[in-house]
Motif scaffolding. Sequence first.
Motif, PDB file in Angstrom:
ATOM      1  N   ILE A 192      36.384 -17.796  60.677  1.00  0.00           N
ATOM      2  CA  ILE A 192      35.079 -17.149  60.646  1.00  0.00           C
ATOM      3  C   ILE A 192      34.002 -18.213  60.837  1.00  0.00           C
ATOM      4  CG2 ILE A 192      35.848 -15.210  59.227  1.00  0.00           C
ATOM      5  CD1 ILE A 192      34.702 -16.631  56.792  1.00  0.00           C
ATOM      6  N   GLN A 193      32.810 -17.820  61.176  1.00  0.00           N
ATOM      7  CA  GLN A 193      31.764 -18.765  61.568  1.00  0.00           C
ATOM      8  C   GLN A 193      31.480 -19.826  60.509  1.00  0.00           C
ATOM      9  OE1 GLN A 193      28.282 -16.522  62.748  1.00  0.00           O
ATOM     10  NE2 GLN A 193      28.908 -16.557  64.886  1.00  0.00           N
ATOM     11  N   THR A 194      31.502 -19.433  59.243  1.00  0.00           N
ATOM     12  CA  THR A 194      31.130 -20.371  58.186  1.00  0.00           C
ATOM     13  C   THR A 194      32.175 -21.454  57.945  1.00  0.00           C
ATOM     14  OG1 THR A 194      32.050 -18.813  56.590  1.00  0.00           O
ATOM     15  CG2 THR A 194      29.673 -18.726  56.958  1.00  0.00           C
ATOM     16  N   SER A 195      33.409 -21.277  58.452  1.00  0.00           N
ATOM     17  CA  SER A 195      34.457 -22.252  58.147  1.00  0.00           C
ATOM     18  C   SER A 195      34.133 -23.644  58.694  1.00  0.00           C
ATOM     19  CB  SER A 195      35.809 -21.770  58.684  1.00  0.00           C
ATOM     20  OG  SER A 195      35.778 -21.651  60.093  1.00  0.00           O
ATOM     21  N   ALA A 196      33.419 -23.697  59.810  1.00  0.00           N
ATOM     22  CA  ALA A 196      33.073 -24.987  60.412  1.00  0.00           C
ATOM     23  C   ALA A 196      31.982 -25.709  59.628  1.00  0.00           C
ATOM     24  CB  ALA A 196      32.624 -24.794  61.857  1.00  0.00           C
ATOM     25  N   TYR A 197      31.309 -25.001  58.723  1.00  0.00           N
ATOM     26  CA  TYR A 197      30.175 -25.581  58.001  1.00  0.00           C
ATOM     27  C   TYR A 197      30.463 -25.790  56.517  1.00  0.00           C
ATOM     28  CZ  TYR A 197      28.000 -24.237  62.347  1.00  0.00           C
ATOM     29  OH  TYR A 197      27.716 -24.102  63.681  1.00  0.00           O
ATOM     30  N   MET A 198      31.711 -25.609  56.134  1.00  0.00           N
ATOM     31  CA  MET A 198      32.089 -25.899  54.766  1.00  0.00           C
ATOM     32  C   MET A 198      32.156 -27.412  54.584  1.00  0.00           C
ATOM     33  SD  MET A 198      35.007 -22.926  54.397  1.00  0.00           S
ATOM     34  CE  MET A 198      35.630 -23.483  52.824  1.00  0.00           C
ATOM     35  N   GLY A 199      32.125 -27.858  53.336  1.00  0.00           N
ATOM     36  CA  GLY A 199      32.170 -29.298  53.104  1.00  0.00           C
ATOM     37  C   GLY A 199      33.408 -29.704  52.346  1.00  0.00           C
ATOM     38  N   PRO A 200      34.396 -30.290  53.018  1.00  0.00           N
ATOM     39  CA  PRO A 200      34.455 -30.638  54.442  1.00  0.00           C
ATOM     40  C   PRO A 200      34.751 -29.421  55.324  1.00  0.00           C
ATOM     41  CG  PRO A 200      36.526 -31.204  53.395  1.00  0.00           C
ATOM     42  CD  PRO A 200      35.608 -30.740  52.285  1.00  0.00           C
ATOM     43  N   ALA A 201      34.487 -29.576  56.625  1.00  0.00           N
ATOM     44  CA  ALA A 201      34.757 -28.490  57.582  1.00  0.00           C
ATOM     45  C   ALA A 201      36.232 -28.096  57.497  1.00  0.00           C
ATOM     46  CB  ALA A 201      34.405 -28.945  58.998  1.00  0.00           C
ATOM     47  N   LEU A 202      36.473 -26.783  57.489  1.00  0.00           N
ATOM     48  CA  LEU A 202      37.795 -26.256  57.191  1.00  0.00           C
ATOM     49  C   LEU A 202      38.726 -26.250  58.404  1.00  0.00           C
ATOM     50  CD1 LEU A 202      39.625 -24.750  55.081  1.00  0.00           C
ATOM     51  CD2 LEU A 202      38.653 -22.622  55.989  1.00  0.00           C
ATOM     52  N   THR A 203      39.889 -26.860  58.242  1.00  0.00           N
ATOM     53  CA  THR A 203      40.969 -26.672  59.205  1.00  0.00           C
ATOM     54  C   THR A 203      41.507 -25.256  59.016  1.00  0.00           C
ATOM     55  OG1 THR A 203      41.607 -29.008  59.218  1.00  0.00           O
ATOM     56  CG2 THR A 203      43.284 -27.426  59.887  1.00  0.00           C
ATOM     57  N   THR A 204      41.718 -24.530  60.108  1.00  0.00           N
ATOM     58  CA  THR A 204      42.098 -23.123  59.961  1.00  0.00           C
ATOM     59  C   THR A 204      42.863 -22.630  61.182  1.00  0.00           C
ATOM     60  OG1 THR A 204      41.207 -20.915  59.414  1.00  0.00           O
ATOM     61  CG2 THR A 204      39.944 -22.251  60.964  1.00  0.00           C
ATOM     62  N   VAL A 205      43.406 -21.450  61.068  1.00  0.00           N
ATOM     63  CA  VAL A 205      44.052 -20.771  62.185  1.00  0.00           C
ATOM     64  C   VAL A 205      43.044 -19.778  62.755  1.00  0.00           C
ATOM     65  CG1 VAL A 205      45.921 -19.227  62.891  1.00  0.00           C
ATOM     66  CG2 VAL A 205      46.356 -21.029  61.201  1.00  0.00           C
ATOM     67  N   ILE A 259      49.261  -7.383  70.546  1.00  0.00           N
ATOM     68  CA  ILE A 259      49.312  -8.506  69.598  1.00  0.00           C
ATOM     69  C   ILE A 259      48.734  -9.720  70.313  1.00  0.00           C
ATOM     70  CG2 ILE A 259      50.766  -9.970  68.165  1.00  0.00           C
ATOM     71  CD1 ILE A 259      52.783  -7.700  68.024  1.00  0.00           C
ATOM     72  N   LEU A 260      47.648 -10.272  69.782  1.00  0.00           N
ATOM     73  CA  LEU A 260      46.955 -11.385  70.419  1.00  0.00           C
ATOM     74  C   LEU A 260      47.318 -12.701  69.737  1.00  0.00           C
ATOM     75  CD1 LEU A 260      43.476  -9.668  70.859  1.00  0.00           C
ATOM     76  CD2 LEU A 260      45.244 -10.007  72.592  1.00  0.00           C
ATOM     77  N   SER A 261      47.340 -13.763  70.510  1.00  0.00           N
ATOM     78  CA  SER A 261      47.812 -15.049  70.007  1.00  0.00           C
ATOM     79  C   SER A 261      46.793 -15.716  69.089  1.00  0.00           C
ATOM     80  CB  SER A 261      48.148 -15.983  71.177  1.00  0.00           C
ATOM     81  OG  SER A 261      46.993 -16.218  71.963  1.00  0.00           O
ATOM     82  N   THR A 262      47.310 -16.557  68.199  1.00  0.00           N
ATOM     83  CA  THR A 262      46.493 -17.347  67.285  1.00  0.00           C
ATOM     84  C   THR A 262      46.626 -18.820  67.653  1.00  0.00           C
ATOM     85  OG1 THR A 262      48.383 -17.268  65.762  1.00  0.00           O
ATOM     86  CG2 THR A 262      46.573 -15.755  65.330  1.00  0.00           C
ATOM     87  N   SER A 263      45.691 -19.636  67.159  1.00  0.00           N
ATOM     88  CA  SER A 263      45.721 -21.066  67.489  1.00  0.00           C
ATOM     89  C   SER A 263      45.187 -21.881  66.318  1.00  0.00           C
ATOM     90  CB  SER A 263      44.900 -21.353  68.752  1.00  0.00           C
ATOM     91  OG  SER A 263      43.550 -20.930  68.569  1.00  0.00           O
ATOM     92  N   LEU A 264      45.571 -23.145  66.276  1.00  0.00           N
ATOM     93  CA  LEU A 264      45.157 -24.025  65.188  1.00  0.00           C
ATOM     94  C   LEU A 264      43.852 -24.730  65.536  1.00  0.00           C
ATOM     95  CD1 LEU A 264      46.035 -25.280  62.427  1.00  0.00           C
ATOM     96  CD2 LEU A 264      47.073 -27.138  63.764  1.00  0.00           C
ATOM     97  N   VAL A 265      42.925 -24.753  64.583  1.00  0.00           N
ATOM     98  CA  VAL A 265      41.668 -25.482  64.728  1.00  0.00           C
ATOM     99  C   VAL A 265      41.651 -26.575  63.657  1.00  0.00           C
ATOM    100  CG1 VAL A 265      39.158 -25.343  64.730  1.00  0.00           C
ATOM    101  CG2 VAL A 265      40.506 -23.399  65.541  1.00  0.00           C
ATOM    102  N   VAL A 266      41.811 -27.827  64.065  1.00  0.00           N
ATOM    103  CA  VAL A 266      41.888 -28.941  63.119  1.00  0.00           C
ATOM    104  C   VAL A 266      40.491 -29.499  62.876  1.00  0.00           C
ATOM    105  CG1 VAL A 266      42.876 -31.213  62.653  1.00  0.00           C
ATOM    106  CG2 VAL A 266      44.233 -29.492  63.879  1.00  0.00           C
ATOM    107  N   ARG A 267      40.110 -29.515  61.607  1.00  0.00           N
ATOM    108  CA  ARG A 267      38.816 -30.093  61.224  1.00  0.00           C
ATOM    109  C   ARG A 267      39.053 -31.164  60.148  1.00  0.00           C
ATOM    110  NH1 ARG A 267      36.973 -24.315  61.518  1.00  0.00           N
ATOM    111  NH2 ARG A 267      36.027 -24.053  63.591  1.00  0.00           N
ATOM    112  N   ASP A 268      38.278 -31.136  59.090  1.00  0.00           N
ATOM    113  CA  ASP A 268      38.287 -32.262  58.150  1.00  0.00           C
ATOM    114  C   ASP A 268      38.946 -31.995  56.803  1.00  0.00           C
ATOM    115  OD1 ASP A 268      36.812 -33.660  60.074  1.00  0.00           O
ATOM    116  OD2 ASP A 268      34.911 -32.916  59.272  1.00  0.00           O
ATOM    117  N   SER A 269      39.476 -30.802  56.591  1.00  0.00           N
ATOM    118  CA  SER A 269      39.997 -30.475  55.261  1.00  0.00           C
ATOM    119  C   SER A 269      41.479 -30.799  55.092  1.00  0.00           C
ATOM    120  CB  SER A 269      39.774 -28.991  54.954  1.00  0.00           C
ATOM    121  OG  SER A 269      40.516 -28.176  55.851  1.00  0.00           O
ATOM    122  N   THR A 270      42.104 -31.321  56.142  1.00  0.00           N
ATOM    123  CA  THR A 270      43.498 -31.743  56.051  1.00  0.00           C
ATOM    124  C   THR A 270      43.605 -33.204  56.477  1.00  0.00           C
ATOM    125  OG1 THR A 270      43.893 -30.873  58.286  1.00  0.00           O
ATOM    126  CG2 THR A 270      44.489 -29.450  56.426  1.00  0.00           C
TER     127      THR A 270
END
Length: 344
Positions: free
Chosen positions: A285-298, A327-338
Amino acid sequence: MSATPQKTTAENKVKLSDIAKQTGYSLATVSKALNGKADISDTARRTIDKALKDSGYVRRISPERRQQTIEVVFRDFETIWALEVLRDIIRETKQHGINVMVAESGDRQHPDSAWVEGLIERHPIGAILVFSNLTEKERYLFKSHNIPFVVFDPSGSPTLDDLSVQADNWTGSVIATRHLLELGHKRIGIITGPDEMLCSRARLDGYSAALAERGIPTSPELIAEGDFTTPGGYEGAMALLEDERNRPTAIFAGSDLQAMGVYEAARQLKIRIPEDLSVIGFDDIQTSAYMGPALTTVRQPLQDMASTATRMIIDTTEGRQIQKRVILSTSLVVRDSTRRLVRP
């Protein structure tokens, strides 16, 4: 009356009173069956419907009654996730000159009967249902009144005849867990959604499958059931993290909203993310990139899911052949929380 009779001969019309006499039901019951009311038995509905068809009585919706509207029903409308789905549906419907009506069911798996009856009376061009499948009676009402519906991110398994759109939850969970494993984490906690929801079970299964690839058994003590909300994520994280000696080094939260709850639990326990605990979410969701730290997510392709569900309604209404289950594909978004696990 929402239907008009078809002549059986040039001089004769089928009358509802004739159907009542033929079936032994009252005129009021016949009228309820014809207009999609829910407060009659399935037996009465089937008997009356057969008599109407055999007598040549055809339901017709006058053109002015069919509204250029798609109705969308959510279990609740209090989350960022719901707002993003609605925004994307509206973005698609605007391109087709179609309005959107929103309803809140207040139930995780099912709308109330009043909403179903109201929808039949309003007769939109279709409905997008953000919950599990309808009952057989409700499915019959939709189909008998020519109102197509799409189950969006279904809680249960859709029937073969239902239209549905969802993300590849299992694969998304596999790639999330693999990411943590590749960073050296072996003690990985997971906060699921409700056990009765299909997407929740798929994400748990994907997590278990990724662990099994590395020969790591699934440990019940590392699994906490949540409800895809921030409070649920907080409670699940506190349960996983309260025992300092047996804490996981990473947590896979079944939704970004739950990941927010993990962040708050970690803050209260003075656990640093990602130095002491890696966290990964699901949805993007939009806010995940602005969490502190930015959230790694699917990334769950919510915009594509919303536009696909909308087009399925439009294409069905216009008589085009469509794929019933998408059924639509998902993907990994790597940010700073891992981060890679560092042992002292």
